[in-house]
Scaffold this motif. Structure first.
Motif, PDB file in Angstrom:
ATOM      1  N   THR A 119       0.860  -1.182   0.000  1.00 54.36           N
ATOM      2  CA  THR A 119       0.000   0.000   0.000  1.00 54.36           C
ATOM      3  C   THR A 119       0.892   1.226   0.000  1.00 54.36           C
ATOM      4  N   LEU A 120       0.802   2.033  -1.059  1.00 46.92           N
ATOM      5  CA  LEU A 120       1.631   3.218  -1.213  1.00 46.92           C
ATOM      6  C   LEU A 120       0.812   4.478  -0.980  1.00 46.92           C
ATOM      7  N   ARG A 121       1.510   5.590  -0.768  1.00 54.57           N
ATOM      8  CA  ARG A 121       0.842   6.871  -0.573  1.00 54.57           C
ATOM      9  C   ARG A 121       0.702   7.613  -1.889  1.00 54.57           C
ATOM     10  N   ASP A 122      -0.442   8.254  -2.088  1.00 51.54           N
ATOM     11  CA  ASP A 122      -0.641   9.089  -3.270  1.00 51.54           C
ATOM     12  C   ASP A 122      -0.054  10.480  -3.068  1.00 51.54           C
ATOM     13  N   ASP A 123      -0.104  10.972  -1.825  1.00 53.44           N
ATOM     14  CA  ASP A 123       0.467  12.286  -1.547  1.00 53.44           C
ATOM     15  C   ASP A 123       1.639  12.114  -0.583  1.00 53.44           C
ATOM     16  N   ASP A 124       2.531  13.075  -0.607  1.00 56.39           N
ATOM     17  CA  ASP A 124       3.755  12.977   0.189  1.00 56.39           C
ATOM     18  C   ASP A 124       3.637  13.808   1.455  1.00 56.39           C
ATOM     19  N   THR A 125       2.734  13.389   2.334  1.00 52.87           N
ATOM     20  CA  THR A 125       2.545  14.049   3.619  1.00 52.87           C
ATOM     21  C   THR A 125       2.621  12.997   4.720  1.00 52.87           C
ATOM     22  N   PRO A 126       3.048  13.387   5.913  1.00 55.63           N
ATOM     23  CA  PRO A 126       3.113  12.419   7.012  1.00 55.63           C
ATOM     24  C   PRO A 126       1.724  11.861   7.343  1.00 55.63           C
ATOM     25  N   MET A 127       1.668  10.590   7.682  1.00 58.62           N
ATOM     26  CA  MET A 127       0.417   9.973   8.100  1.00 58.62           C
ATOM     27  C   MET A 127       0.072  10.424   9.517  1.00 58.62           C
ATOM     28  N   THR A 128      -1.212  10.555   9.800  1.00 60.46           N
ATOM     29  CA  THR A 128      -1.643  10.883  11.151  1.00 60.46           C
ATOM     30  C   THR A 128      -1.429   9.672  12.053  1.00 60.46           C
ATOM     31  N   ALA A 129      -1.502   9.894  13.359  1.00 62.64           N
ATOM     32  CA  ALA A 129      -1.337   8.791  14.311  1.00 62.64           C
ATOM     33  C   ALA A 129      -2.411   7.736  14.108  1.00 62.64           C
ATOM     34  N   ASP A 130      -3.641   8.174  13.840  1.00 60.81           N
ATOM     35  CA  ASP A 130      -4.726   7.214  13.622  1.00 60.81           C
ATOM     36  C   ASP A 130      -4.502   6.404  12.351  1.00 60.81           C
ATOM     37  N   ALA A 131      -3.993   7.059  11.306  1.00 55.85           N
ATOM     38  CA  ALA A 131      -3.723   6.347  10.058  1.00 55.85           C
ATOM     39  C   ALA A 131      -2.595   5.339  10.250  1.00 55.85           C
ATOM     40  N   LEU A 132      -1.585   5.726  11.023  1.00 56.10           N
ATOM     41  CA  LEU A 132      -0.499   4.793  11.326  1.00 56.10           C
ATOM     42  C   LEU A 132      -1.022   3.601  12.124  1.00 56.10           C
ATOM     43  N   ALA A 133      -1.870   3.889  13.090  1.00 52.62           N
ATOM     44  CA  ALA A 133      -2.426   2.815  13.917  1.00 52.62           C
ATOM     45  C   ALA A 133      -3.249   1.852  13.062  1.00 52.62           C
ATOM     46  N   GLU A 134      -4.018   2.383  12.133  1.00 58.97           N
ATOM     47  CA  GLU A 134      -4.821   1.528  11.252  1.00 58.97           C
ATOM     48  C   GLU A 134      -3.918   0.648  10.388  1.00 58.97           C
ATOM     49  N   ALA A 135      -2.833   1.246   9.878  1.00 57.49           N
ATOM     50  CA  ALA A 135      -1.902   0.474   9.067  1.00 57.49           C
ATOM     51  C   ALA A 135      -1.253  -0.629   9.885  1.00 57.49           C
ATOM     52  N   MET A 136      -0.863  -0.299  11.115  1.00 60.43           N
ATOM     53  CA  MET A 136      -0.189  -1.273  11.966  1.00 60.43           C
ATOM     54  C   MET A 136      -1.128  -2.357  12.466  1.00 60.43           C
ATOM     55  N   ALA A 137      -2.414  -2.071  12.433  1.00 63.28           N
ATOM     56  CA  ALA A 137      -3.395  -3.062  12.890  1.00 63.28           C
ATOM     57  C   ALA A 137      -3.624  -4.152  11.856  1.00 63.28           C
ATOM     58  N   ASN A 138      -3.290  -3.882  10.595  1.00 61.79           N
ATOM     59  CA  ASN A 138      -3.628  -4.828   9.526  1.00 61.79           C
ATOM     60  C   ASN A 138      -2.438  -5.341   8.721  1.00 61.79           C
ATOM     61  N   ALA A 139      -1.319  -4.630   8.753  1.00 68.39           N
ATOM     62  CA  ALA A 139      -0.190  -4.987   7.892  1.00 68.39           C
ATOM     63  C   ALA A 139       0.734  -5.999   8.552  1.00 68.39           C
ATOM     64  N   ASP A 140       1.519  -6.686   7.717  1.00 66.54           N
ATOM     65  CA  ASP A 140       2.612  -7.538   8.209  1.00 66.54           C
ATOM     66  C   ASP A 140       3.867  -6.711   8.438  1.00 66.54           C
ATOM     67  N   VAL A 141       4.047  -5.693   7.577  1.00 65.93           N
ATOM     68  CA  VAL A 141       5.261  -4.877   7.614  1.00 65.93           C
ATOM     69  C   VAL A 141       4.883  -3.407   7.465  1.00 65.93           C
ATOM     70  N   LEU A 142       5.493  -2.560   8.290  1.00 68.09           N
ATOM     71  CA  LEU A 142       5.340  -1.107   8.164  1.00 68.09           C
ATOM     72  C   LEU A 142       6.678  -0.531   7.732  1.00 68.09           C
ATOM     73  N   VAL A 143       6.645   0.350   6.733  1.00 64.84           N
ATOM     74  CA  VAL A 143       7.855   1.040   6.271  1.00 64.84           C
ATOM     75  C   VAL A 143       7.701   2.522   6.593  1.00 64.84           C
ATOM     76  N   PRO A 144       8.142   2.945   7.780  1.00 69.59           N
ATOM     77  CA  PRO A 144       8.035   4.353   8.161  1.00 69.59           C
ATOM     78  C   PRO A 144       9.293   5.132   7.811  1.00 69.59           C
ATOM     79  N   THR A 145       9.250   6.438   8.037  1.00 68.86           N
ATOM     80  CA  THR A 145      10.422   7.298   7.866  1.00 68.86           C
ATOM     81  C   THR A 145      10.609   8.091   9.151  1.00 68.86           C
ATOM     82  N   ILE A 146      11.600   8.973   9.148  1.00 74.94           N
ATOM     83  CA  ILE A 146      11.912   9.745  10.340  1.00 74.94           C
ATOM     84  C   ILE A 146      10.751  10.636  10.777  1.00 74.94           C
ATOM     85  N   THR A 147       9.820  10.940   9.877  1.00 68.20           N
ATOM     86  CA  THR A 147       8.686  11.804  10.236  1.00 68.20           C
ATOM     87  C   THR A 147       7.582  11.050  10.977  1.00 68.20           C
TER      88      THR A 147
END
Length: 328
Positions: free
Chosen positions: A29-57
């Motif tokens: 799952t890739l991002r269409d826009d280049d903005t940091p994800m909100t905490a809720d969006a990160l939590a949703e991703a972490m709730a369903n994914a096998d792997v998270l690829v975050p950055t320093i932001t």
């Protein structure tokens, strides 16, 4: 875990070649826009994914990790730094963490030398003058900077990047001095022709240029505090392409304004992109928007390391860039 394609969520836009390769290998799952994800969006991703690829932001703290699903088993950080991730909390949840070490060494060292030259030769001031309507022509006493050959460079943090800076500085004729948590092996020290200072205070008081090249840890937070900044010579300059938290930015701003320090070149700041407005107004400070590792080649290499870490993990092996407690 190789029986199926891993579910991978990427938090920021990456170079197109990296994203294309990820789509070939994973259910990504890739991002269409280049903005940091909100905490809720990160939590949703972490709730369903096998792997998270975050950055320093992306700040992956214990509270956010507490919202991760049972499927999340790997956080493959796109970047060499890991201070944006609570690695201890991740380990408690049996989540592996990887990073991309070594990729940014040469690019960041190039930027350090650019900042050293930029500050000592007053490049930003010259650029502003040339682009204004106030320049009336050349003068023998106008825009006088300083020669860097023969100057003492103090390197705070002599890891990969610090050593790369030392090699570049030597080519410019600078004398290399350094302070590090551990002294380098004699053969490395001799190769770099570098002088070790056990006392940071004594080194800071004697160098003409100070380069910050250490990571941000509890022990390095405000390592260059007001007291230590005051030890620097008034004609000295300081550059930082490592972590903004290492310098007390308010104290540095005051001293640059009063002329107690001649100049500064900063690619990182204590509060991320929220730069002190008083610092922004200073003519003797060169400020860059965290560009130290910003080369296309470097970003692609970082992405390739992320892919290798994920693929190795998916094949049931230890990722080559696994972060272990001894690294913290």
């Amino acid at each position: 875990m190789s029986a199926r394609r891993l579910s991978v969520v990427v938090t920021r836009r990456l170079p197109e070649t990296v994203e294309t390769r990820m789509k070939e290998l994973f259910d990504v799952t890739l991002r269409d826009d280049d903005t940091p994800m909100t905490a809720d969006a990160l939590a949703e991703a972490m709730a369903n994914a096998d792997v998270l690829v975050p950055t320093i932001t992306d700040q992956i703290d214990a509270a956010l990790l507490g919202r991760a699903g049972d499927t999340l088993k790997l956080i493959a950080n796109f970047g060499s730094g890991i201070d944006n991730i609570d690695v201890g909390a991740a380990r408690e949840r049996s989540i592996h963490v990887t990073n991309t070490p070594g990729v940014v060494t040469e690019d960041t060292a190039d930027m350090v030398m650019a900042l050293i030259l930029g500050v000592t030769r007053r490049l930003a001031e010259g650029l502003r003058l040339a682009q204004s309507r106030d320049w009336t022509g050349w003068s023998p006493t106008a825009m006088l900077g300083g020669r860097i050959k023969g100057r003492r460079l103090g390197i705070l943090g002599m890891g990969r990047i610090g050593q790369a800076v030392a090699r570049r500085a030597a080519a410019f004729g600078m004398q290399v001095h350094y302070h590090n948590r551990k002294r380098l092996r004699p053969e490395i020290e001799d190769d770099l022709d570098a002088t070790y200072w056990e006392s940071l205070d004594q080194m800071v008081a004697r160098v003409d240029v100070l380069s910050i090249n250490c990571p941000h840890t509890p022990s390095t937070f405000h390592l260059m505090n007001a007291r230590r900044l005051k030890l620097m010579k008034p004609e000295a300059v300081i550059v930082n392409a490592s972590r903004g938290e290492v310098i007390d930015e308010n104290a540095l701003t005051r001293m640059l304004r009063s002329g107690e320090i001649a100049g500064a070149g900063l690619d990182v700041f204590e509060r991320g992109h929220q730069i002190n407005p008083r610092l922004q107004s200073l003519p003797n400070a060169i400020l860059l928007p965290h560009m130290g590792s910003a080369t296309l080649e470097g970003r692609i290499e970082m992405g390739e390391k992320v892919i290798v870490n994920i693929k190795t993990f998916a094949d049931g092996h230890r990722p080559p860039d696994l972060v272990v407690p001894s690294m913290l």
